[in-house]
Design a protein around this motif. Sequence first.
Motif, PDB file in Angstrom:
ATOM      1  N   GLY A  97       0.844  -1.057   0.091  1.00 60.68           N
ATOM      2  CA  GLY A  97       0.035   0.045  -0.011  1.00 60.68           C
ATOM      3  C   GLY A  97       0.930   1.170  -0.105  1.00 60.68           C
ATOM      4  N   ALA A  98       1.915   1.310   0.901  1.00 65.65           N
ATOM      5  CA  ALA A  98       2.886   2.411   0.750  1.00 65.65           C
ATOM      6  C   ALA A  98       3.702   2.584  -0.569  1.00 65.65           C
ATOM      7  N   TRP A  99       3.996   1.638  -1.294  1.00 66.09           N
ATOM      8  CA  TRP A  99       4.642   1.427  -2.454  1.00 66.09           C
ATOM      9  C   TRP A  99       3.612   1.888  -3.666  1.00 66.09           C
ATOM     10  N   LEU A 100       2.496   1.724  -3.460  1.00 63.66           N
ATOM     11  CA  LEU A 100       1.356   2.117  -4.244  1.00 63.66           C
ATOM     12  C   LEU A 100       1.352   3.472  -4.458  1.00 63.66           C
ATOM     13  N   TRP A 101       0.935   4.194  -2.904  1.00 64.00           N
ATOM     14  CA  TRP A 101       0.849   5.634  -2.778  1.00 64.00           C
ATOM     15  C   TRP A 101       1.967   6.267  -3.290  1.00 64.00           C
ATOM     16  N   TYR A 102       3.394   5.682  -3.209  1.00 61.98           N
ATOM     17  CA  TYR A 102       4.872   6.605  -3.758  1.00 61.98           C
ATOM     18  C   TYR A 102       4.239   6.478  -5.031  1.00 61.98           C
ATOM     19  N   THR A 103       4.154   5.244  -5.810  1.00 58.47           N
ATOM     20  CA  THR A 103       3.832   5.346  -7.223  1.00 58.47           C
ATOM     21  C   THR A 103       3.003   6.063  -7.765  1.00 58.47           C
ATOM     22  N   LEU A 104       1.782   6.552  -7.188  1.00 58.16           N
ATOM     23  CA  LEU A 104       0.749   7.052  -7.674  1.00 58.16           C
ATOM     24  C   LEU A 104       1.173   8.609  -7.472  1.00 58.16           C
ATOM     25  N   THR A 105       1.925   8.958  -6.559  1.00 58.57           N
ATOM     26  CA  THR A 105       2.134  10.418  -6.247  1.00 58.57           C
ATOM     27  C   THR A 105       3.636  10.693  -6.813  1.00 58.57           C
ATOM     28  N   ASP A 106       4.095   9.904  -7.726  1.00 53.12           N
ATOM     29  CA  ASP A 106       5.369  10.255  -8.537  1.00 53.12           C
ATOM     30  C   ASP A 106       6.473  10.148  -7.772  1.00 53.12           C
ATOM     31  N   HIS A 107       6.583   9.592  -6.449  1.00 55.55           N
ATOM     32  CA  HIS A 107       7.781   9.501  -5.550  1.00 55.55           C
ATOM     33  C   HIS A 107       8.365   8.135  -5.593  1.00 55.55           C
ATOM     34  N   SER A 108       9.875   8.025  -5.445  1.00 58.34           N
ATOM     35  CA  SER A 108      10.401   6.792  -5.454  1.00 58.34           C
ATOM     36  C   SER A 108      10.583   6.192  -4.264  1.00 58.34           C
ATOM     37  N   VAL A 109      10.551   4.820  -4.184  1.00 58.85           N
ATOM     38  CA  VAL A 109      10.861   4.106  -3.075  1.00 58.85           C
ATOM     39  C   VAL A 109      12.461   3.971  -2.908  1.00 58.85           C
ATOM     40  N   THR A 110      12.980   4.399  -1.766  1.00 61.05           N
ATOM     41  CA  THR A 110      14.393   4.130  -1.263  1.00 61.05           C
ATOM     42  C   THR A 110      14.650   2.683  -0.993  1.00 61.05           C
ATOM     43  N   TYR A 111      15.098   1.772  -2.161  1.00 55.41           N
ATOM     44  CA  TYR A 111      15.395   0.246  -2.071  1.00 55.41           C
ATOM     45  C   TYR A 111      17.077   0.103  -1.806  1.00 55.41           C
ATOM     46  N   THR A 112      16.980  -0.613  -0.545  1.00 57.53           N
ATOM     47  CA  THR A 112      18.652  -0.706  -0.107  1.00 57.53           C
ATOM     48  C   THR A 112      18.713  -2.144  -0.540  1.00 57.53           C
ATOM     49  N   PRO A 113      19.638  -2.673  -1.481  1.00 55.65           N
ATOM     50  CA  PRO A 113      19.790  -4.157  -1.733  1.00 55.65           C
ATOM     51  C   PRO A 113      20.553  -4.643  -0.497  1.00 55.65           C
ATOM     52  N   PRO A 114      19.971  -5.919   0.041  1.00 57.03           N
ATOM     53  CA  PRO A 114      20.742  -6.485   1.127  1.00 57.03           C
ATOM     54  C   PRO A 114      22.305  -6.620   0.954  1.00 57.03           C
ATOM     55  N   SER A 115      22.904  -6.700  -0.338  1.00 56.52           N
ATOM     56  CA  SER A 115      24.198  -7.110  -0.633  1.00 56.52           C
ATOM     57  C   SER A 115      24.979  -5.843  -0.412  1.00 56.52           C
ATOM     58  N   SER A 116      24.253  -4.765  -0.282  1.00 53.10           N
ATOM     59  CA  SER A 116      25.005  -3.328  -0.030  1.00 53.10           C
ATOM     60  C   SER A 116      25.163  -2.886   1.430  1.00 53.10           C
ATOM     61  N   LEU A 117      24.594  -3.937   2.439  1.00 52.49           N
ATOM     62  CA  LEU A 117      24.623  -3.466   3.851  1.00 52.49           C
ATOM     63  C   LEU A 117      26.007  -3.879   4.212  1.00 52.49           C
ATOM     64  N   SER A 118      26.278  -3.360   5.208  1.00 54.75           N
ATOM     65  CA  SER A 118      27.550  -3.247   5.823  1.00 54.75           C
ATOM     66  C   SER A 118      28.046  -4.515   6.431  1.00 54.75           C
ATOM     67  N   HIS A 119      26.940  -5.503   6.743  1.00 55.86           N
ATOM     68  CA  HIS A 119      26.863  -6.575   7.358  1.00 55.86           C
ATOM     69  C   HIS A 119      26.285  -7.836   6.830  1.00 55.86           C
ATOM     70  N   PRO A 120      26.296  -9.017   6.838  1.00 57.80           N
ATOM     71  CA  PRO A 120      25.702 -10.060   6.201  1.00 57.80           C
ATOM     72  C   PRO A 120      24.232 -10.054   6.417  1.00 57.80           C
ATOM     73  N   PHE A 121      23.473 -10.021   5.388  1.00 62.00           N
ATOM     74  CA  PHE A 121      22.074  -9.838   5.684  1.00 62.00           C
ATOM     75  C   PHE A 121      21.347 -10.995   6.671  1.00 62.00           C
ATOM     76  N   TRP A 122      22.016 -12.177   6.688  1.00 61.24           N
ATOM     77  CA  TRP A 122      21.745 -13.336   7.406  1.00 61.24           C
ATOM     78  C   TRP A 122      21.707 -13.028   8.800  1.00 61.24           C
ATOM     79  N   LEU A 123      22.876 -12.185   9.142  1.00 63.58           N
ATOM     80  CA  LEU A 123      23.284 -12.001  10.417  1.00 63.58           C
ATOM     81  C   LEU A 123      22.175 -10.816  11.108  1.00 63.58           C
ATOM     82  N   ILE A 124      22.014  -9.857   9.878  1.00 61.12           N
ATOM     83  CA  ILE A 124      20.973  -8.785  10.455  1.00 61.12           C
ATOM     84  C   ILE A 124      19.539  -9.463  10.808  1.00 61.12           C
ATOM     85  N   VAL A 125      19.186 -10.411   9.880  1.00 61.95           N
ATOM     86  CA  VAL A 125      17.871 -11.077  10.020  1.00 61.95           C
ATOM     87  C   VAL A 125      17.766 -11.698  11.327  1.00 61.95           C
TER      88      VAL A 125
END
Length: 270
Positions: A97-125
Motif C-alpha cells: 500500500g505504501a509503495w502504491l501511494w509512492y507510485t501514484l504520487t510520483d515518488h520513488s521508494v528508497t530501496y537498499t539491496p541486502p548485498s549493499s549493507l555493511s554486514h551479512p544480511f542473514w546476520l541482520i535478520v
Amino acid sequence: MHNTYANKKPSLFLLVVIFYIVTSVGALLLGLLQPSIGIPEIVIQLTQFGPAIGAAVVLFLWRHKNRSLFTLDMRLWPLPVNRIIISAALIAFTFVGAWLWYTLTDHSVTYTPPSSLSHPFWLIVIAQFIGAAGEEIGWRCFLQPTLQQRMGVLPASIVVGILWGIWHVGVFSEGIMYASSFILFAVSLSVILGELMRNIRGGTLLLAAAYHALINLGLLLWFNEEDGSRLAMGTLSITCTMAAIIAVVVGQIIRSKKRSTNRTYRTTHI
C-alpha cells in the motif's frame, strides 16, 4: 527485612509506571553502552532489551505476592500457523500500500539491496529477530496481557501502542509531524498484534517478535523513514492504520459468527 514493594499491594498504575521507568532507563543505559562494546546498530540496537529488563524488574519486585496483578505470557507452542499467514498478509498490505501511494504520487521508494549493507544480511535478520523479541517480552508478553485482562484487548493495545511509540523518544527530534506519524504507526502495529494474539494458545513471543522483526527489515530495505522523511513515515502510518482497521473488523466479524453459531448449537441441543 522483606522487600517493601513485595509486601505492598500495588495499583496497576504503579506497576505500569515502574515498568515504564525501568524500561526507559534500561534502554538509555544500554544505548550509552553500545558504542563502547562496538556492536553496530544496523545489526541490533541494545536499547531493544529495555522492555525485557522492565518486565524482569516488576516480576522480581512482586515475586512473592500479588502475582494476579500481572500476566507474563511467553508461551512458545503450539505455533498458530493461521495467524502467521494472516501476519504475512497484513505486512504485505502495509508495504505494498505504501509503495502504491509512492507510485501514484510520483515518488520513488528508497530501496537498499541486502548485498549493499555493511554486514551479512542473514546476520541482520537473526539479530533483528532477537532484538524484536527483547522488546516484545516487555510490550506484548507482559504489558499487553496485564492491561487487557482489566480493560479488554483493543483499549490495552492502544495504550501499549502509545507508550511504545513515545518510548522511541528519538523520533521527537524530527519534529512533531514525524513524531505523531510514528506514534500512529506504533499504535496501529500494537492493535494488529493485539488482534493476532487474541485467544491464541501459544506462540505469543514468536508471533510478536516475527511480526516486529519483519516490519523492521521492511523499513531497513524499502523506506528512508529514519532519515526524517515525513512522507515515508506518514505513508507507512496510514497504510498500517488501514491494516489495523481491517484486522479489527475482520476479527469482530469472525467472533460474531462464532458466537452466533454457538448460540444456534445450544438452542438446537436443548
